[in-house]
Motif scaffolding. Sequence first.
Motif, mmCIF file in Angstrom:
data_model
loop_
_atom_site.group_PDB
_atom_site.id
_atom_site.type_symbol
_atom_site.label_atom_id
_atom_site.label_comp_id
_atom_site.label_asym_id
_atom_site.label_seq_id
_atom_site.Cartn_x
_atom_site.Cartn_y
_atom_site.Cartn_z
ATOM 1 N N GLY A 1 0.797 -1.220 0.000
ATOM 2 C CA GLY A 1 0.000 0.000 0.000
ATOM 3 C C GLY A 1 0.826 1.265 0.000
ATOM 4 O O GLY A 1 0.297 2.368 0.155
ATOM 5 N N LEU A 2 2.108 1.127 -0.198
ATOM 6 C CA LEU A 2 3.021 2.269 -0.083
ATOM 7 C C LEU A 2 2.763 3.342 -1.132
ATOM 8 O O LEU A 2 2.658 4.521 -0.811
ATOM 9 C CB LEU A 2 4.471 1.783 -0.153
ATOM 10 C CG LEU A 2 5.554 2.830 0.001
ATOM 11 C CD1 LEU A 2 5.434 3.532 1.346
ATOM 12 C CD2 LEU A 2 6.924 2.182 -0.143
ATOM 13 N N VAL B 1 12.196 4.913 -1.099
ATOM 14 C CA VAL B 1 12.565 5.183 -2.488
ATOM 15 C C VAL B 1 13.038 3.889 -3.152
ATOM 16 O O VAL B 1 12.651 3.582 -4.290
ATOM 17 C CB VAL B 1 13.652 6.286 -2.571
ATOM 18 C CG1 VAL B 1 14.242 6.381 -3.976
ATOM 19 C CG2 VAL B 1 13.080 7.618 -2.132
ATOM 20 N N ASN B 2 13.858 3.108 -2.458
ATOM 21 C CA ASN B 2 14.330 1.829 -2.998
ATOM 22 C C ASN B 2 13.166 0.875 -3.257
ATOM 23 O O ASN B 2 13.122 0.204 -4.297
ATOM 24 C CB ASN B 2 15.330 1.171 -2.047
ATOM 25 C CG ASN B 2 16.668 1.850 -2.059
ATOM 26 O OD1 ASN B 2 17.062 2.459 -3.045
ATOM 27 N ND2 ASN B 2 17.390 1.764 -0.951
ATOM 28 N N LEU B 3 12.217 0.804 -2.321
ATOM 29 C CA LEU B 3 11.065 -0.075 -2.490
ATOM 30 C C LEU B 3 10.231 0.331 -3.702
ATOM 31 O O LEU B 3 9.815 -0.511 -4.501
ATOM 32 C CB LEU B 3 10.191 -0.070 -1.236
ATOM 33 C CG LEU B 3 10.789 -0.682 0.022
ATOM 34 C CD1 LEU B 3 9.893 -0.414 1.218
ATOM 35 C CD2 LEU B 3 11.004 -2.170 -0.159
ATOM 36 N N LEU B 4 9.977 1.617 -3.842
ATOM 37 C CA LEU B 4 9.194 2.095 -4.982
ATOM 38 C C LEU B 4 9.932 1.860 -6.296
ATOM 39 O O LEU B 4 9.323 1.502 -7.310
ATOM 40 C CB LEU B 4 8.858 3.576 -4.807
ATOM 41 C CG LEU B 4 7.881 3.884 -3.682
ATOM 42 C CD1 LEU B 4 7.772 5.389 -3.481
ATOM 43 C CD2 LEU B 4 6.515 3.274 -3.952
ATOM 44 N N SER B 5 11.239 2.032 -6.279
ATOM 45 C CA SER B 5 12.043 1.773 -7.466
ATOM 46 C C SER B 5 11.970 0.299 -7.857
ATOM 47 O O SER B 5 11.822 -0.042 -9.034
ATOM 48 C CB SER B 5 13.483 2.187 -7.214
ATOM 49 O OG SER B 5 14.280 1.907 -8.337
ATOM 50 N N GLN B 6 12.052 -0.586 -6.878
ATOM 51 C CA GLN B 6 11.937 -2.019 -7.160
ATOM 52 C C GLN B 6 10.571 -2.350 -7.746
ATOM 53 O O GLN B 6 10.467 -3.128 -8.692
ATOM 54 C CB GLN B 6 12.160 -2.834 -5.890
ATOM 55 C CG GLN B 6 13.591 -2.935 -5.476
ATOM 56 C CD GLN B 6 13.771 -3.786 -4.226
ATOM 57 O OE1 GLN B 6 12.812 -4.199 -3.592
ATOM 58 N NE2 GLN B 6 15.011 -4.029 -3.873
ATOM 59 N N ASP B 7 9.514 -1.757 -7.186
ATOM 60 C CA ASP B 7 8.165 -1.979 -7.718
ATOM 61 C C ASP B 7 8.071 -1.531 -9.174
ATOM 62 O O ASP B 7 7.488 -2.211 -10.015
ATOM 63 C CB ASP B 7 7.117 -1.228 -6.894
ATOM 64 C CG ASP B 7 6.799 -1.898 -5.579
ATOM 65 O OD1 ASP B 7 7.250 -3.042 -5.356
ATOM 66 O OD2 ASP B 7 6.099 -1.266 -4.757
ATOM 67 N N LEU B 8 8.657 -0.386 -9.476
ATOM 68 C CA LEU B 8 8.627 0.135 -10.832
ATOM 69 C C LEU B 8 9.374 -0.789 -11.794
ATOM 70 O O LEU B 8 8.868 -1.105 -12.876
ATOM 71 C CB LEU B 8 9.235 1.535 -10.863
ATOM 72 C CG LEU B 8 9.241 2.243 -12.218
ATOM 73 C CD1 LEU B 8 7.829 2.434 -12.745
ATOM 74 C CD2 LEU B 8 9.955 3.576 -12.098
ATOM 75 N N HIS B 9 10.544 -1.243 -11.397
ATOM 76 C CA HIS B 9 11.310 -2.142 -12.259
ATOM 77 C C HIS B 9 10.602 -3.479 -12.445
ATOM 78 O O HIS B 9 10.634 -4.050 -13.534
ATOM 79 C CB HIS B 9 12.736 -2.320 -11.729
ATOM 80 C CG HIS B 9 13.571 -1.110 -11.964
ATOM 81 N ND1 HIS B 9 14.080 -0.765 -13.186
ATOM 82 C CD2 HIS B 9 13.954 -0.122 -11.119
ATOM 83 C CE1 HIS B 9 14.743 0.357 -13.101
ATOM 84 N NE2 HIS B 9 14.677 0.781 -11.852
ATOM 85 N N TYR B 10 9.951 -3.951 -11.402
ATOM 86 C CA TYR B 10 9.178 -5.186 -11.522
ATOM 87 C C TYR B 10 8.048 -4.983 -12.541
ATOM 88 O O TYR B 10 7.809 -5.847 -13.391
ATOM 89 C CB TYR B 10 8.608 -5.598 -10.156
ATOM 90 C CG TYR B 10 7.781 -6.845 -10.221
ATOM 91 C CD1 TYR B 10 8.382 -8.095 -10.303
ATOM 92 C CD2 TYR B 10 6.390 -6.778 -10.219
ATOM 93 C CE1 TYR B 10 7.624 -9.251 -10.384
ATOM 94 C CE2 TYR B 10 5.625 -7.925 -10.303
ATOM 95 C CZ TYR B 10 6.245 -9.156 -10.383
ATOM 96 O OH TYR B 10 5.483 -10.296 -10.483
ATOM 97 N N ALA B 11 7.372 -3.835 -12.468
ATOM 98 C CA ALA B 11 6.292 -3.536 -13.417
ATOM 99 C C ALA B 11 6.838 -3.468 -14.846
ATOM 100 O O ALA B 11 6.216 -3.987 -15.780
ATOM 101 C CB ALA B 11 5.598 -2.233 -13.042
ATOM 102 N N TYR B 12 7.998 -2.834 -15.026
ATOM 103 C CA TYR B 12 8.617 -2.783 -16.350
ATOM 104 C C TYR B 12 8.861 -4.195 -16.886
ATOM 105 O O TYR B 12 8.600 -4.472 -18.052
ATOM 106 C CB TYR B 12 9.954 -2.047 -16.304
ATOM 107 C CG TYR B 12 9.900 -0.562 -16.142
ATOM 108 C CD1 TYR B 12 8.758 0.178 -16.424
ATOM 109 C CD2 TYR B 12 11.020 0.123 -15.704
ATOM 110 C CE1 TYR B 12 8.734 1.552 -16.267
ATOM 111 C CE2 TYR B 12 11.011 1.499 -15.548
ATOM 112 C CZ TYR B 12 9.864 2.207 -15.828
ATOM 113 O OH TYR B 12 9.860 3.550 -15.678
#
Length: 164
Positions: free
Chosen positions: A88-89, A133-144
């Motif tokens: 939920g971040l 920031v790291n968690l959100l970045s990981q989520d974004l890369h996973y989505a990519y």
Amino acid sequence: MESATQTSCLRCIERPDRLFCHLPAEALKAFDALKSTIECTKGDVLFREGSPCIGVFVLCEGRARLSVCSESGSRLTLRIAAPGEMLGLSACLAGSHYGMTAELLDSSRVATMKYNDLMTFLREHEDACMQVVNLLSQDLHYAYERVRAVGLGKHRRARSLTVN
């Protein structure tokens, strides 16, 4: 869902292996003071897609299915969240609605933090903010990667059919 005995993140033996939980002692003490811990049963829903965001959830124990619903009503599992993940971040930081549903696959222990407490915590603890920031970045890369797998997978199949 029921309230659980408050356990300190400082005493968690799993902490070093979990990205968000691996924070300096001062930040963990502050997190402990602001969080609530709940015991949940298999099948409990932490939040539903489209519901207003009330806060974040950290899986201390157990797993959660993260899914979205199509217009026709069918459910698509995005991924399975594991212990140590914060759920939920992105909705919380955006001050918006949850973009997915989080349903527990196991009996679980979950730490919760309300929106206002999270914002205060992040403003006061730079290390925690950088972990977010790291968690959100990981989520974004996973989505990519998911988009790439779906989009290019279809493209490659179509191309191979026309080439042969």
